[in-house]
Every structure is written in structure tokens, then in C-alpha cells.
Design an enzyme around this catalytic site. Structure first.
Site, mmCIF file in Angstrom:
data_model
loop_
_atom_site.group_PDB
_atom_site.id
_atom_site.type_symbol
_atom_site.label_atom_id
_atom_site.label_comp_id
_atom_site.label_asym_id
_atom_site.label_seq_id
_atom_site.Cartn_x
_atom_site.Cartn_y
_atom_site.Cartn_z
ATOM 1 N N HIS A 186 18.947 12.950 13.080
ATOM 2 C CA HIS A 186 19.397 12.042 12.020
ATOM 3 C C HIS A 186 18.129 11.403 11.461
ATOM 4 O O HIS A 186 17.305 10.889 12.221
ATOM 5 C CB HIS A 186 20.332 10.967 12.589
ATOM 6 C CG HIS A 186 20.484 9.801 11.655
ATOM 7 N ND1 HIS A 186 20.943 9.970 10.364
ATOM 8 C CD2 HIS A 186 20.196 8.482 11.793
ATOM 9 C CE1 HIS A 186 20.940 8.796 9.756
ATOM 10 N NE2 HIS A 186 20.486 7.875 10.603
ATOM 11 N N CYS A 202 26.246 6.356 10.717
ATOM 12 C CA CYS A 202 25.760 7.699 10.374
ATOM 13 C C CYS A 202 26.316 8.794 11.269
ATOM 14 O O CYS A 202 26.005 9.967 11.098
ATOM 15 C CB CYS A 202 24.233 7.727 10.422
ATOM 16 S SG CYS A 202 23.492 6.585 9.263
ATOM 17 N N GLU A 211 30.230 5.766 5.395
ATOM 18 C CA GLU A 211 30.176 4.322 5.664
ATOM 19 C C GLU A 211 30.003 3.576 4.351
ATOM 20 O O GLU A 211 29.711 2.379 4.347
ATOM 21 C CB GLU A 211 29.074 3.985 6.662
ATOM 22 C CG GLU A 211 27.695 4.482 6.281
ATOM 23 C CD GLU A 211 26.656 4.092 7.311
ATOM 24 O OE1 GLU A 211 26.470 2.879 7.494
ATOM 25 O OE2 GLU A 211 26.033 4.968 7.890
ATOM 26 N N SER A 266 24.332 3.835 13.948
ATOM 27 C CA SER A 266 24.089 2.471 14.419
ATOM 28 C C SER A 266 25.368 1.796 14.885
ATOM 29 O O SER A 266 26.461 2.094 14.393
ATOM 30 C CB SER A 266 23.488 1.640 13.282
ATOM 31 O OG SER A 266 22.125 1.920 13.171
ATOM 32 N N ASP A 313 0.861 -1.178 0.000
ATOM 33 C CA ASP A 313 0.000 0.000 0.000
ATOM 34 C C ASP A 313 0.908 1.241 0.000
ATOM 35 O O ASP A 313 1.720 1.407 0.917
ATOM 36 C CB ASP A 313 -0.883 -0.033 1.266
ATOM 37 C CG ASP A 313 -1.780 1.192 1.376
ATOM 38 O OD1 ASP A 313 -1.662 2.112 0.539
ATOM 39 O OD2 ASP A 313 -2.590 1.227 2.329
ATOM 40 N N THR A 369 14.133 2.843 2.497
ATOM 41 C CA THR A 369 14.938 3.803 3.262
ATOM 42 C C THR A 369 16.338 3.986 2.653
ATOM 43 O O THR A 369 17.268 4.389 3.344
ATOM 44 C CB THR A 369 15.046 3.398 4.752
ATOM 45 O OG1 THR A 369 15.730 2.136 4.853
ATOM 46 C CG2 THR A 369 13.687 3.256 5.393
HETATM 47 P P1 HMG Z 1 8.822 -2.699 7.862
HETATM 48 O O1 HMG Z 1 8.765 -3.957 8.623
HETATM 49 O O2 HMG Z 1 8.727 -2.790 6.382
HETATM 50 O O3 HMG Z 1 7.698 -1.690 8.236
HETATM 51 O O4 HMG Z 1 10.175 -1.966 8.275
HETATM 52 P P2 HMG Z 1 6.606 -1.724 9.420
HETATM 53 O O5 HMG Z 1 5.700 -2.867 9.224
HETATM 54 O O6 HMG Z 1 7.282 -1.535 10.747
HETATM 55 O O7 HMG Z 1 5.815 -0.394 9.040
HETATM 56 C C1 HMG Z 1 6.451 0.844 9.076
HETATM 57 C C2 HMG Z 1 5.413 1.865 9.504
HETATM 58 O O8 HMG Z 1 4.421 1.993 8.460
HETATM 59 C C3 HMG Z 1 4.638 1.469 10.767
HETATM 60 O O9 HMG Z 1 4.418 2.669 11.502
HETATM 61 C C4 HMG Z 1 3.302 0.961 10.199
HETATM 62 O O10 HMG Z 1 2.223 1.080 11.126
HETATM 63 C C5 HMG Z 1 3.129 1.912 9.034
HETATM 64 P P3 HMG Z 1 5.031 2.813 12.996
HETATM 65 O O11 HMG Z 1 4.424 1.765 13.810
HETATM 66 O O12 HMG Z 1 6.536 2.574 12.830
HETATM 67 O O13 HMG Z 1 4.710 4.205 13.383
HETATM 68 N N1 HMG Z 1 2.212 1.394 7.991
HETATM 69 C C6 HMG Z 1 1.308 2.165 7.371
HETATM 70 N N2 HMG Z 1 0.989 3.466 7.490
HETATM 71 C C7 HMG Z 1 0.006 3.964 6.684
HETATM 72 N N3 HMG Z 1 -0.668 3.190 5.789
HETATM 73 C C8 HMG Z 1 -0.392 1.875 5.641
HETATM 74 C C9 HMG Z 1 0.638 1.311 6.450
HETATM 75 N N4 HMG Z 1 1.170 0.064 6.569
HETATM 76 C C10 HMG Z 1 2.131 0.138 7.505
HETATM 77 N N5 HMG Z 1 -1.055 1.134 4.746
HETATM 78 C C11 HMG Z 1 11.863 -0.342 8.722
HETATM 79 C C12 HMG Z 1 10.391 -0.573 8.421
HETATM 80 C C13 HMG Z 1 12.111 1.137 8.934
HETATM 81 C C14 HMG Z 1 12.243 -1.107 9.987
HETATM 82 C C15 HMG Z 1 12.690 -0.868 7.506
HETATM 83 O O14 HMG Z 1 12.438 -0.061 6.388
HETATM 84 C C16 HMG Z 1 14.175 -0.924 7.765
HETATM 85 O O15 HMG Z 1 14.690 -1.905 8.263
HETATM 86 N N6 HMG Z 1 14.926 0.183 7.407
HETATM 87 C C17 HMG Z 1 16.371 0.263 7.643
HETATM 88 C C18 HMG Z 1 16.724 0.489 9.092
HETATM 89 C C19 HMG Z 1 16.396 1.875 9.601
HETATM 90 O O16 HMG Z 1 16.188 2.809 8.848
HETATM 91 N N7 HMG Z 1 16.388 2.030 10.943
HETATM 92 C C20 HMG Z 1 16.173 3.320 11.558
HETATM 93 C C21 HMG Z 1 16.860 3.474 12.898
HETATM 94 S S1 HMG Z 1 18.596 3.036 12.831
HETATM 95 C C22 HMG Z 1 19.369 4.411 12.081
HETATM 96 O O17 HMG Z 1 18.790 5.447 11.970
HETATM 97 C C23 HMG Z 1 20.768 4.222 11.574
HETATM 98 C C24 HMG Z 1 20.886 4.042 10.070
HETATM 99 O O18 HMG Z 1 20.719 5.289 9.420
HETATM 100 C C25 HMG Z 1 22.247 3.414 9.727
HETATM 101 C C26 HMG Z 1 23.511 4.088 10.233
HETATM 102 O O19 HMG Z 1 23.615 4.601 11.342
HETATM 103 O O20 HMG Z 1 24.486 4.001 9.498
HETATM 104 C C27 HMG Z 1 19.844 3.100 9.509
#
Ligand code: HMG
Length: 391
Positions: free
Chosen positions: A233, A111, A79, A308, A29, A152
Site C-alpha cells: 500500500h 485503505c 473511504e 489506518s 525544498d 500525499t
Molecule cells: P512531514 O512532517 O511534512 O515530513 O510529514 P517529514 O519532516 O517527516 O519529512 C518527510 C521525509 O522527507 C523525511 O524522510 C525527511 O528526512 C525527508 P524520512 O525520515 O521519513 O525518511 N526530507 C528531505 N529529503 C530530501 N531533501 C530534503 C528533505 N527535507 C525533508 N530537503 C508525512 C510527512 C508523510 C507524515 C505527512 O505528509 C503526512 O502526514 N501524510 C499523511 C499520512 C500518511 O501518508 N501516512 C502514511 C502511513 S498511514 C497509511 O498509509 C494509511 C493512509 O493511506 C490512510 C488510510 O489507510 O486510509 C494514509
């Protein structure tokens, strides 16, 4: 002595993929990507751009002759660097024509790298007040086609000149930081794409934010009322809001409204670029400064950096008189306006293009990339960089 950000440049590749179309292609979606994650467009780097060229293009825009003479330290935070030995800073130093009597290094902690660079730059300038330091946060974020992290991804670089008497933001010395060994996100040296425990990474991000915020409050007696805005960030734009929400009840109604409104403005650029890892916090700062019309000299901006693995830091800066004139607002508007949309199929094809790893020679089509600084090809395991203005 007042030390801080004198100039901020930004570069992102000229191609992107639309999040609604990506969601449709992944049978998701679209609201999940645009509202649940909070992303609209994702920058896609062609094979002619890497962490070195993105950084050099970001810096090219802001450096004048005096900077080239006075910069004596180049710190390359990344990174997604291109070499396990040689610092990307050395290539950038050469591509930009910075005077030779400079130090050039690469720093890494996910990051957090550019923040580490800024804090090192402050120390260097405190000892050498005439110096200027070029700090780069540059990355291409890759999780892989069809992964949960795909939405992301992103690509881009922020370049900052750190100096005394900065025209944009004086960075205060008050700071709270934290290191703790957590496996929320990592990329072993043999892997082109990151490994991540997505939900855990979200939890760690928030836990680190709360830890350093409480530490900062306890050390300096700070309250939310002190801050005109807090930048985060932003791995995706919903993430910072999840963290901000955790502390909003510590402030008045006016604090809540001000911080949420400024948070929204601070996410505009990130929404259409994606995660640029080391540069993401500073892209958010840029978005706030370039798109807000109610900020004024003296306003205090909080900054939360998270890398991270993990290291987190909360610190702050004060806006300077005339800061808007020191920003490259028109250039960034043009950069975004000139971008081209790729179909999902085109993005997937670009994603799978890689440079040879067997020493063979390849010449790339740099005419197809409007960037001034590009990877022109590869020969004998060496990347061949080009600054088109020197040709
Ligand atoms: P996921 O499992 O695909 O998503 O992973 P989800 O099921 O958790 O859904 C995400 C959100 O969308 C949820 O909202 C859902 O409710 C919502 P939340 O509960 O989080 O508020 N949702 C909807 N909303 C509206 N309409 C809909 C709908 N369906 C669902 N129909 C995840 C998401 C971000 C975990 C994944 O994309 C991922 O693993 N990303 C990479 C890791 C990341 O970005 N982590 C962030 C923190 S760590 C960080 O910032 C460091 C980093 O930059 C690296 C570094 O430091 O080098 C990553």
C-alpha cells in the site's frame, strides 16, 4: 480451485499538479517532496469526478459483454464515498449496465477496503464458481491546502474482475492479518478532510507490516527467496521502502537486489498519481506488472495491504501464463499521456469547488471533463450521473 485477478482497470482524473511547483508554492525544498516523500505529480479530481465516477470509469475500460452477464457481486471499497446509506456499488452497477441479479455493496476500512473486497470475492466464487465479482478501490484523498498531508493527496480508482481461472494473478489462500484499534488517521463524518497523526501513522504502518510478515513466515515457512516482488500500500512511495528495508537483511544479496529493483518499478504509477487510498496497493501491482520486463508465469508476488485505524494483511499471488496480454498497458499509457497540468492556483481553485448541500440545483460543465462517466450536476440532494456513451 484457482481464484484470482482476471482483469485490472485503472482510472485517474485528467488533471494533476507538479510536486516541484507545489513545494515552491509552500516554501519547501522540492527535494523533500520528490525524494523525502517520493512523489512527482498529484492527481487532482475536478468537481465532475467522485468516488463513484472514478470507479465506473476504471471498470468501463475492462468489462466486456460476458462480464456484464456474469458479474453477480459488485464490491465498492472506499473511504471517500458519497452517501452514508446507499452503496456506491449500486450507481456503478447501473452506469455500467451489469445484469440485475447481482449483489451490490460498499465496504469500508480506510485503505484496506478493496483487499477486504477481494477476500470476500474469493469466498463468493469458491461457493459459486461460475460467478465473476467486480471489486473496486476508489478514492479522492484530501488533507487540505497547506497541511503536512497535502503532498500525499491523490485521486483514482482500480477495478478488478475476480474469477476462477484468472488470467493475471492466482491469489493464494495463505494470508496473515491483524486488527488493532489505533488512531493514526481518521475522518469523522462531518469532515471533508482527513485527520492524521503523520509520524504515528508511519510507525503503525511499519509495525503492522512486520507483524503480518512475521506471522506469514511462521504460519507457512516463507522466506524472502520465495518472492519475486513485494507490492505495498503506497500512501507515498517512500513509505513502502521504509517497511521493505526493515526485512531486507533476512534475505541474500540477490534477494535484496531483486526486491528493491521490483519495488522501484512498483512505485512508478503511484509517484505520478498520489495516494488513492483503497486502490493504492493495486495501482502499485499494476505498475509492477505493466512496467517490468523480467516477470514470468509462476512468479510469486507478495501484497501488503494497510488501512489506518487499523487493519493490515499480507498475502500473495502467482503470475499466470500470458498475464501481459490481459493487461491494458496501452490504455494506461494513453491515460497518463493525455493528462493536463494545473498551476498551483488552479489546483487550489478546483480543491475548493464543492457540490451544494442545501438541495439546490446545479449543472456542471461535463464537456470540460474527458471522462466518459461524470457527475453532471445535482438536484434535490441527488447526484446526477451521466455515461456519455449512452447519450
Ligand atoms: P512531514 O512532517 O511534512 O515530513 O510529514 P517529514 O519532516 O517527516 O519529512 C518527510 C521525509 O522527507 C523525511 O524522510 C525527511 O528526512 C525527508 P524520512 O525520515 O521519513 O525518511 N526530507 C528531505 N529529503 C530530501 N531533501 C530534503 C528533505 N527535507 C525533508 N530537503 C508525512 C510527512 C508523510 C507524515 C505527512 O505528509 C503526512 O502526514 N501524510 C499523511 C499520512 C500518511 O501518508 N501516512 C502514511 C502511513 S498511514 C497509511 O498509509 C494509511 C493512509 O493511506 C490512510 C488510510 O489507510 O486510509 C494514509
Amino acid at each position: 480451485m484457482e481464484i484470482g485477478i482476471d482483469k485490472i482497470g485503472f482510472y485517474t482524473p485528467n488533471t494533476y499538479v507538479d510536486m516541484v511547483k507545489l513545494a515552491e508554492a509552500r516554501n519547501v525544498d522540492p527535494a523533500k517532496y520528490t525524494i523525502g516523500i517520493g512523489q512527482e505529480k498529484m492527481a487532482v479530481a475536478p468537481v465532475t469526478q467522485d468516488a463513484v465516477t472514478l470507479a465506473a470509469n476504471a471498470a468501463l475500460q475492462i468489462l466486456d459483454e460476458e462480464d456484464l452477464e456474469k458479474i453477480d457481486l459488485v464490491i465498492f471499497g472506499t473511504e471517500s464515498g458519497i452517501d452514508n446509506s446507499k452503496a456506491g456499488a449500486v450507481y456503478v452497477h447501473d452506469l455500467l449496465g451489469i445484469q440485475p441479479h447481482a449483489r451490490a455493496i460498499e465496504v469500508k476500512q480506510a485503505c484496506y477496503g478493496a483487499t477486504a473486497g477481494i477476500q470476500m470475492a474469493k469466498g463468493h466464487i469458491a461457493l459459486n464458481p461460475e460467478s465473476r465479482v467486480l471489486v473496486l478501490g476508489t478514492d479522492i484523498s484530501r488533507y487540505g491546502i497547506g497541511t503536512a498531508g497535502e503532498v500525499t493527496q491523490g485521486a483514482g480508482a482500480v477495478a478488478m474482475v475476480i474469477s476462477t481461472k484468472p488470467r493475471i494473478l492466482v491469489l493464494e489462500n495463505e494470508s496473515a492479518y491483524l486488527t488493532s484499534e489505533v488512531m493514526d488517521f481518521w475522518r469523522p463524518i462531518y469532515s471533508e478532510t482527513a485527520f492524521v497523526d503523520g509520524k504515528y501513522s508511519n510507525e503503525q504502518y511499519i509495525a503492522f507490516f512486520l507483524n503480518v510478515w512475521e506471522q506469514y513466515k511462521a504460519k507457512y515457512g516463507a522466506t524472502l527467496a520465495d518472492f519475486e516482488a513485494i507490492c505495498f500500500h503506497l500512501p507515498y512511495t517512500k513509505m513502502g521502502m521504509k517497511a521493505l528495508r526493515e526485512i531486507l537483511d533476512q534475505g541474500s544479496q540477490a534477494d535484496r537486489e531483486r526486491l528493491v529493483a521490483h519495488y522501484q518499478t512498483s512505485t512508478s504509477y503511484n509517484k505520478i498519481v498520489g495516494n488513492i487510498y483503497t486502490g493504492s496497493l493495486y495501482l502499485s501491482l499494476l505498475s509492477l506488472l505493466e512496467l517490468s520486463d523480467d516477470l514470468k508465469a509462476g512468479d510469486k508476488i507478495g501484497l501488503f495491504s494497510y488501512g489506518s485505524g487499523a487493519v493490515g494483511e499480507f498475502f500473495a499471488g502467482r503470475l499466470q501464463e500470458g498475464f501481459r496480454e490481459a493487461l491494458a498497458i496501452a490504455e494506461h499509457k494513453a491515460l497518463f499521456a493525455d493528462r493536463k497540468e494545473l498551476t498551483v492556483e488552479e489546483y487550489e481553485a478546483v480543491f475548493s469547488q464543492t457540490l451544494p448541500t442545501d438541495g439546490s440545483t446545479v449543472t456542471l460543465d461535463i464537456a470540460a471533463d474527458p471522462a466518459v462517466i461524470c457527475v453532471a450536476g445535482m438536484e434535490d440532494n441527488k447526484r446526477l450521473y451521466i455515461n456519455k456513451t449512452n447519450e
